[in-house]
Design a protein around this motif. Structure first.
Motif, short mmCIF file in Angstrom:
data_model
loop_
_atom_site.label_atom_id
_atom_site.label_comp_id
_atom_site.label_asym_id
_atom_site.label_seq_id
_atom_site.Cartn_x
_atom_site.Cartn_y
_atom_site.Cartn_z
N ALA A 298 0.84 -1.20 0.00
CA ALA A 298 0.00 0.00 0.00
C ALA A 298 0.87 1.25 0.00
CB ALA A 298 -0.92 -0.02 1.22
N GLN A 299 0.52 2.22 -0.84
CA GLN A 299 1.32 3.43 -1.00
C GLN A 299 0.52 4.67 -0.61
OE1 GLN A 299 4.61 3.23 -2.03
NE2 GLN A 299 4.25 1.02 -1.97
N ASP A 300 1.21 5.62 0.00
CA ASP A 300 0.58 6.91 0.25
C ASP A 300 0.39 7.63 -1.08
OD1 ASP A 300 0.65 6.45 2.98
OD2 ASP A 300 2.62 7.38 3.22
N GLY A 301 -0.67 8.43 -1.15
CA GLY A 301 -0.95 9.15 -2.38
C GLY A 301 0.18 10.09 -2.76
N ASP A 302 0.36 10.26 -4.05
CA ASP A 302 1.45 11.08 -4.57
C ASP A 302 0.88 12.06 -5.58
OD1 ASP A 302 4.10 11.92 -5.28
OD2 ASP A 302 3.95 10.63 -7.05
N ARG A 303 1.36 13.28 -5.56
CA ARG A 303 0.90 14.30 -6.49
C ARG A 303 1.99 14.58 -7.52
NH1 ARG A 303 -3.54 17.00 -4.86
NH2 ARG A 303 -2.98 18.79 -6.15
N ASP A 370 5.48 0.68 -7.26
CA ASP A 370 5.14 1.44 -6.05
C ASP A 370 4.91 2.91 -6.39
OD1 ASP A 370 5.36 -0.85 -4.59
OD2 ASP A 370 7.29 -0.36 -3.66
N ARG A 371 5.78 3.43 -7.23
CA ARG A 371 5.64 4.84 -7.59
C ARG A 371 4.40 5.08 -8.44
NH1 ARG A 371 10.48 8.70 -9.94
NH2 ARG A 371 9.25 10.62 -10.01
N ARG A 373 1.66 3.21 -8.41
CA ARG A 373 0.46 3.02 -7.58
C ARG A 373 0.23 4.21 -6.65
NH1 ARG A 373 1.57 -3.32 -7.03
NH2 ARG A 373 -0.06 -4.05 -8.43
N ALA A 374 1.31 4.84 -6.22
CA ALA A 374 1.15 6.04 -5.41
C ALA A 374 0.45 7.15 -6.21
CB ALA A 374 2.50 6.53 -4.91
N ARG A 375 0.62 7.14 -7.52
CA ARG A 375 0.02 8.17 -8.37
C ARG A 375 -1.35 7.75 -8.89
NH1 ARG A 375 2.85 12.16 -11.21
NH2 ARG A 375 4.32 11.89 -9.49
N GLY A 377 -3.05 4.56 -8.08
CA GLY A 377 -3.83 3.65 -7.25
C GLY A 377 -4.10 2.31 -7.89
#
Length: 879
Positions: A298-303, A370-371, A373-375, A377
């Motif tokens: 699970a990844q934190d959201g990324d902008r 991972d990167r 999915r952070a962007r 989902g």
């Protein structure tokens, strides 16, 4: 008896077949175009059987719906096999008796193979000289085109006491094998491989009634089902116990639905209570399909991040493309290519289209996914060979649905059946892992991606810090390359467009971080100073300083294992593989363990003897260095350092890539020691020191691409340093410090290197200016394969020169692998001649247009059956 149509593919080329299918009105990718079954129908099927090329006609049972392009299972001889429905008709072929036509067994997958997918597969089959079914097979996940097999099972009750005295020697061997197996059950093919003449023994045992044979159905991946609980009852009634009322109340509060397994565990209930509620009509239990997918972490959201001017310029060009375009994104290591990919994909998803991102190695996928999915989902899914068969099957099926998504995977992901494709990205496009070596077709994902981008009318981005010379010439053209020798890396805004082909440059790292300083260490001087360690004094000092500052480092070594070979110091004898012409490598396991020697070609393994097999001397010594030895020597010098070894030996298990990289990223180790895996995409801010322990292992190889590969590998691994706020340092250890590749790596000068290398390639007519086809021959008989190679080469020289250079025949660089002797012939011709060289070696029927692969298939008719031949178009590896 199997009935075949008159359109047998020995007479009709696969290219013609695909063209007729594409141009006919039979093609249908959607279930709505399925045929009604109330009238008799017949289906022409392209079967998946080795050695068989043909369309075969089958009848359509009344209870089946079949569309053109469906994957079906059909009877073929005594087995059941997979196939593709090519055409459907209301009349059987005129030359066939309809009563003898066998029915289709089942539909495996429906609604597949749209028109442009057929064209893609036909391009692959034609260009890479293989049959269409081989191209289809490589495009599908495992398990869809299954094949039944004949098996033998003991009839234990029928075997009398003392049976061994009543049968022949061969039958006895077969009987013993079956009796020693737990279930008394083996495939016919296994028995034939274990016992010479097993077929006679099987027939004898069958006549006696001691065995029975049966057909095992094809093993196919099946959907995974999970039991769900659904609340259906009304208000609580008096016929419920207190506990049952509690369960219903919990279920209602959770939305009325839950998975049974999790519900039972989390609420400490039992299946007995749930079944009682089912009987009383308050809930229902039903099995629902769940998709098996690689879930990741699970990844934190990324902008989206703020782009540099170079990144913004590149993104503007990419977003401006409304159809097919080939875009080379040349960005130095750490220049932010991945952020450009992310921001280029966002508008594609917003248009309800999908994106396909290819990476060269499985080890590169965890950080990248991972990167992403952070962007993006849950819109991101992963496809590669290390997934389980079920995960690959479900991921593949998910891509068919047409929902906007991002598929990330290795070269096989280029075949993901995304019906609404809006963008393709090849990251590290220069990497040789994008080329399939076996089985056929030996496709290159970059070429297939270009075909697919054209067919789907979408942009293709090729990203790399060290672009392949083929891609560089393709997008910039010869005219633009004439000036590359004077081109400086710092020059901005360099872009060339050649008819929808663009060269985009990212010449600087993000945040103006400097490229790492590269120091060249002459190992000859180290020896003269008395330093016989694997590590130069400069590298030792750099590691010590790194340790003192609490930073991290990477050590690169081209080989895995401990030592390259084991030799006797008395007589010079080298321990070699008995089945291959290579030395055995020593693999260290743990202190006190037996010394293990392994062949890196066929995986033959043996224990190292205590004395030399040649002279009985006890003085056997290890020579050369691999990742294991480097790790051991480093631990001796710096016992307090924590090391992680990252190579194919330590990453065999599922999830090992992610686990090791996560440990290193979390600073659970100080040094990462590995092979080529280290060069691809690792972005770890804490790495400040990179050591290339043995650069000479990359330089001196018998391949015209050796210099290009060495430059790419060393530049890429050097680029792992200095990605954080602290500048990086790279130390290259070599015995050839004056070598042009070493000097180019020292100054990060891709443009001067590529200009010099291209000048040599052009003079010698090697790619990207010339084209190559490598014909590989092999046999267990050394003399037979040598004679076949000489005969074939003489024939090619007579018929193809002077338009083609025939190089060879010559033994492969490793002549014997797995007991097979290998010879090869290299065909070289000018790029301007043709992309499909005329290899029609039969002068008759000269006016007949024959497909590329049919011409090549004629070569096989000149070889003994015991000599196998493979054709490698645009070969990458020349060994």
């Amino acid at each position: 008896m199997l009935i075949g149509t008159s359109e047998n593919l020995s007479q009709l080329s696969y290219a013609s077949l695909a063209e007729s299918v594409i141009n006919s009105n039979l093609i249908a990718a959607e279930p709505k175009n399925s045929y009604q079954t109330h009238t008799p129908q017949w289906v022409e099927v392209l079967v998946d059987v080795p050695g068989v090329q043909g369309l075969y006609t089958y009848s359509l049972p009344a209870d089946l719906l079949v569309c053109v392009g469906d994957i079906v299972s059909v009877p073929f001889g005594i087995q059941i096999t997979g196939g593709i429905a090519i055409g459907i008709s209301t009349k059987p072929p005129a030359d066939l008796d309809s009563t003898k036509i066998r029915p289709i067994e089942d539909v495996v997958i429906s609604g597949f193979f749209p028109q442009q997918y057929w064209e893609l597969l036909n391009n692959i089959a034609d260009y890479y000289c293989t049959d269409l079914m081989s191209a289809i097979r490589v495009a599908l996940p495992p398990g869809l085109l299954g094949r039944s097999q004949r098996r033998i099972r003991l009839n234990k009750g029928a075997i009398p006491p003392g049976a061994e005295h009543f049968c022949s020697v061969i039958a006895l061997k077969v009987l013993k094998l079956l009796q020693n197996q737990k279930d008394g059950d083996y495939s016919v093919n296994y028995l034939r491989n274990q016992v010479k003449g097993a077929s006679r023994g099987i027939r004898e045992l069958n006549k006696r009634g001691w065995i029975e044979n049966y057909l095992e159905a094809p093993k196919r991946a099946k959907p995974k089902l999970k039991t769900a609980i659904t609340l259906v009852g009304g208000s609580l009634l008096n016929d419920l116990t207190t506990r049952q009322k509690e369960i219903l109340s919990i279920l209602k509060n959770e939305g009325g639905e839950a998975w049974q397994t999790e519900f039972v565990k989390s609420h400490q209930t039992s299946t007995k209570i749930l079944k009682a509620l089912v009987d009383k009509g308050y809930i229902i239990l039903d099995d629902r399909e769940i998709l098996r997918k690689e879930q990741g972490v699970a990844q934190d959201g990324d902008r989206p991040k703020e782009l540099s001017q170079d990144q913004a310029n590149a993104l503007q060009v990419i977003n401006a493309q409304t159809g097919y375009a080939q875009i080379l994104l040349h960005g130095v290591t750490g220049s932010g290519k991945t952020e450009v990919y992310l921001q280029a994909i966002a508008p594609v998803l917003a248009q309800n289209k999908s994106a396909l991102v290819l990476v060269p190695e499985i080890g590169l996928t965890p950080q990248l996914t991972d990167r992403f999915r952070a962007r993006f989902g849950t819109q991101v899914c992963v496809y590669h060979s290390k997934l389980s068969a079920g995960e690959r099957y479900d991921t593949w099926r998910q891509t068919i649905q047409g929902e906007p998504q991002v598929v990330i995977g290795t070269r096989s992901a280029i075949f993901a059946p995304l019906p609404n494709l809006g963008l393709i990205v090849l990251d590290e496009e220069h990497d040789s892992s994008f080329k399939q070596n076996r089985p056929a077709p030996t496709y290159h994902a970059r070429k297939v991606a270009n075909w697919r981008a054209e067919l789907d009318d979408c942009p293709l981005i090729l990203g790399s810090a060290t672009p392949s010379l083929e891609s560089l010439v393709a997008v910039r053209g010869d005219k633009a390359l004439k000036d590359t020798a004077s081109h400086k890396t710092g020059r901005r805004g360099d872009m060339a467009s050649i008819s929808k082909r663009f060269y985009l440059s990212l010449p600087a790292r993000i945040a103006s971080r400097p490229l790492p300083k590269v120091t060249i260490i002459d190992l000859r001087q180290e020896l003269s100073r008395g330093n016989r360690s694997i590590f130069s004094l400069s590298l030792q000092n750099a590691i010590a300083d790194m340790q003192e500052r609490g930073e991290q480092g990477i050590l690169f070594i081209p080989r895995r294992g401990h030592s390259t070979f084991v030799s006797c110091r008395s007589c010079g004898y080298v321990m070699e593989c008995p089945d291959c012409d290579v030395s055995l490598s020593y693999h260290y396991t743990h202190e006190g363990a037996a010394k293990l020697l392994r062949c890196h070609y066929c995986n033959y393994t043996r224990i190292q003897p205590n004395s030399c097999p040649e002279c009985s001397s006890p003085y056997l010594k290890f020579f050369g260095s691999g990742t294991q030895k480097v790790t051991q020597e480093l631990t001796k010098l710096f016992p307090e350092l924590k090391c992680i070894r990252f190579d194919s030996d330590t990453t065999r298990n599922k999830g090992a890539h992610r686990e090791l990289i996560t440990q290193f990223t979390n600073k659970e180790a100080d040094i990462l020691i590995g092979t080529q895996m280290l060069t691809k995409g690792l972005d770890i801010a804490g790495v400040t020191v990179v050591g290339i322990v043995a650069a000479d292992g990359l330089l001196h190889r018998s391949d015209y691409r050796a210099a290009e590969r060495a430059f790419q590998t060393m530049t890429q691994v050097a680029g792992r340093a200095g990605r954080g706020d602290t500048p990086g340092k790279v130390i290259v250890q070599t015995y050839s410090p004056e070598h042009p590749v070493i000097q180019a790596v020292k100054t990060h000068d891709y443009h001067s290197f590529s200009a010099a290398e291209l000048a040599e390639r052009e003079e010698l007519n090697y790619p990207p200016y010339g084209k190559l086809i490598l014909i590989k021959l092999s046999s267990i008989d050394s003399r037979e394969v040598e004679q076949a190679a000489e005969k074939l080469a003489d024939l090619l020289i007579d018929l193809l020169s002077p338009e083609y250079d025939i190089l060879g025949p010559a033994p492969a660089s490793v002549m014997r692998v797995a007991r097979r002797y290998r010879w090869q012939i290299l065909l070289k011709f000018s790029q301007s001649e043709t992309d499909s060289p005329d290899l029609n070696i039969l002068p008759d029927n000269a006016d007949l247009l024959v497909s590329h692969k049919e011409r090549l298939s004629r070569l096989r008719s000149h070889l003994p059956k015991s000599v196998s031949m493979t054709i490698d178009i645009d070969p990458i590896n020349m060994d």
